[in-house]
Design an enzyme around this catalytic site. Structure first.
Site, mmCIF file in Angstrom:
data_model
loop_
_atom_site.group_PDB
_atom_site.id
_atom_site.type_symbol
_atom_site.label_atom_id
_atom_site.label_comp_id
_atom_site.label_asym_id
_atom_site.label_seq_id
_atom_site.Cartn_x
_atom_site.Cartn_y
_atom_site.Cartn_z
ATOM 1 N N ASP A 294 0.830 -1.189 0.000
ATOM 2 C CA ASP A 294 0.000 0.000 0.000
ATOM 3 C C ASP A 294 0.876 1.254 0.000
ATOM 4 O O ASP A 294 1.916 1.296 0.662
ATOM 5 C CB ASP A 294 -0.898 -0.028 1.245
ATOM 6 C CG ASP A 294 -1.990 1.004 1.198
ATOM 7 O OD1 ASP A 294 -2.745 1.028 0.210
ATOM 8 O OD2 ASP A 294 -2.106 1.793 2.155
ATOM 9 N N GLU A 341 0.862 -0.433 -5.183
ATOM 10 C CA GLU A 341 -0.316 0.436 -5.124
ATOM 11 C C GLU A 341 0.173 1.847 -5.437
ATOM 12 O O GLU A 341 0.693 2.552 -4.575
ATOM 13 C CB GLU A 341 -0.956 0.342 -3.745
ATOM 14 C CG GLU A 341 -2.296 1.097 -3.632
ATOM 15 C CD GLU A 341 -2.124 2.560 -3.287
ATOM 16 O OE1 GLU A 341 -2.197 3.405 -4.216
ATOM 17 O OE2 GLU A 341 -1.906 2.864 -2.111
ATOM 18 N N ASP A 395 -11.165 1.318 -0.377
ATOM 19 C CA ASP A 395 -11.360 2.729 -0.028
ATOM 20 C C ASP A 395 -12.439 3.399 -0.873
ATOM 21 O O ASP A 395 -12.868 4.511 -0.549
ATOM 22 C CB ASP A 395 -10.052 3.508 -0.188
ATOM 23 C CG ASP A 395 -9.120 3.325 1.002
ATOM 24 O OD1 ASP A 395 -9.605 2.997 2.091
ATOM 25 O OD2 ASP A 395 -7.899 3.490 0.819
#
Length: 503
Positions: A294, A341, A395
């Site tokens: 991430d 990401e 998200d």
């Protein structure tokens, strides 16, 4: 890294159905894997698996190495003879109730630990000892951290008495003696979690499925990692962060996202040969076949927000030694199965770092429909296909929810774009499967869909609101949702675009 042309589903174990107040690694997880295999998928993607604390976010964990005891299946403990029964608490909800989970799971695990101590077989005691020896580098600190946290009523480590806060050797020795049984319990819960996860991974691999893990780039301040290794983070003399992590104003928030994680002292990490990162990645690769990292852009430069700031608006970009780190990773592991990401404010330098090590980046279709030059539109994907396309992420809103709130101009563009590619679309009812087909049709070698999208669910099923501090991570589906008709529909569409797993 060469990905096969394939697709997968993103769903966290907490979202699995079942009799308990949270999904776990038990029978319902196995049923999902069989359904996923029947759909012809190649991948199951999860969120981070670490132990969650305040706010229940898997991206704010008590440890970058440990597993979440909430995900342990109590029925397996009954099967081992360590529990007489694992009766669910009254009135389990259709959503995760973390308060109920906390009140219910810890007494149950302690009872099972007592059963283990009283009735363990010799091979179980040996397996636990092997696990403790193999993972001692992080497990000892984590277990003592959790024991001390319990002794201090859950208070963060920086509020503990100074000798414990600063890891005075005499204070630590006394704590290890005083809390020996409690620390042993926390080591045992980790052995149980890792055992259950690996048993589930064996089922997945037996069905031809691969596992995609998720690694947050940053760790929580209130974590065993920062307490045990304060020298690796940007902390002041009182061990408080001098600056914290976040991102500037973006799609999700006009004031940016203030995550609050302490930032790494990259120079200190460099002096160790990035040993902490190497150990972290090594463990992650034992739990999954691919690892999504991430906020990859933080390896090139990270947004440093002054400690005490109320928003992330007034930070600054600071350089990070991503190339040195990933060169070390490559030297250690060879061609590393890492997904980058790379969302947000991405610069040519970030793209160069990603491409230098052949890491697939991410494309999110919900971001795509603002104009022909939008990099998230499929016709703009790299010719190599070295990317992973998502309808949305944890998200984002669900695709149906996104469609119902999208600007009219984006929806008009979406309709034209889909029509030009022969994908049917009339209304937001069609949006989830239209974007699924668009992703499958694309040249990205891997396509991933949050389970909410094949189910056609709206905003009520959203997993996370990045700007909302509470009430996230609670969505669960029902066992009846995973129908043969749904897996057949996925398989037929994936087969049309040569994405069905063979063999």
């Amino acid at each position: 890294m060469e990905l096969p042309r394939s697709f997968g589903i993103l769903v966290h174990p907490t979202s699995f159905p079942g009799p308990y107040p949270i999904g776990n690694l038990g029978d319902e997880a196995r049923a999902f894997l069989h359904w996923l295999s029947a759909a012809g998928a190649r991948w199951w993607q999860v969120l981070p698996l670490g132990p969650t604390g305040y706010g229940d976010s898997p991206y704010q964990s008590f440890s970058a190495f440990a597993g979440n005891p909430y995900l342990i299946d109590p029925r397996r403990l009954v099967d081992r003879g360590w529990l007489e029964a694992a009766v669910p608490p009254e009135a389990p909800s259709g959503r995760v109730d973390y308060g109920l989970v906390y009140r219910w799971i810890w007494p149950l695990l302690r009872e099972a630990y007592g059963g283990f101590r009283a009735r363990r077989a010799r091979e179980d005691a040996h397996a636990l000892a092997v696990f403790e020896r193999e993972h001692a580098g992080w497990l000892e600190d984590y277990a003592l951290f959790m024991a001390l946290k319990g002794e201090h009523g859950g208070a963060p480590w920086w509020s503990w008495p100074e000798p414990l806060k600063r890891r005075d050797p005499a204070a630590l020795a006394a704590a290890r003696e005083r809390l020996a049984e409690e620390a042993a319990f926390h080591r045992w819960t980790q052995w149980i979690f890792f055992s259950q996860w690996r048993a589930l991974a064996d089922v997945a691999h037996g069905l031809g499925l691969g596992l995609v893990g998720d690694m947050p780039i940053f760790v929580a301040h209130d974590s065993a990692d920062v307490w045990a290794h304060p020298e690796l983070f940007q902390l002041d003399e009182d061990l408080n962060p001098t600056a914290v992590a976040g991102v500037p104003p973006d799609y999700f928030s006009p004031t940016g996202q203030l995550w609050g994680n302490p930032l790494y002292d990259w120079e200190a990490l460099r002096r160790t040969g990035f040993d902490w990162w190497i150990r972290r990645i090594r463990l992650a690769l034992t739990l999954s076949d691919l690892v999504r990292i991430d906020h990859f852009r933080g390896f090139e430069a990270y947004w440093a927000v002054p400690a005490g700031a109320e928003t992330a608006e007034h930070g600054r970009w600071e350089p990070a030694p991503g190339e040195e780190l990933f060169r070390r990773v490559q030297e250690t592991f060879g061609s590393v199965p890492i997904l980058a990401e790379d969302l947000g404010l991405i610069t040519p330098e970030v793209e160069a770092l990603r491409d230098r090590f052949g890491l697939p980046g991410m494309k999110v279709l919900q971001f795509a429909f603002t104009g022909e030059d939008n990099p998230f539109l499929p016709h703009n994907y790299p010719e190599s296909g070295n990317c992973v396309v998502y309808t949305g992420t944890h998200d984002n809103d669900t695709t149906r929810g996104w469609c119902e709130q999208a600007p009219a101009g984006e929806l008009a563009f979406l309709r034209r774009y889909l029509e030009a590619r022969g994908i049917p679309y009339e209304s937001c009812d069609d949006a989830p499967w239209a974007l699924i087909e668009l992703a499958l049709q694309s040249r990205c070698r891997m396509a991933v869909f949050p389970l909410q999208d094949p189910l056609g669910l709206g905003s009520e099923a959203r997993m996370n609101f990045p700007s909302r501090p509470e009430g996230n991570w609670t969505w669960r589906f029902a066992a009846r949702d995973l129908s043969a008709g749904l897996s057949g529909r996925l398989r037929a569409l994936a087969d049309r675009y040569d994405r069905v797993r063979r063999g």
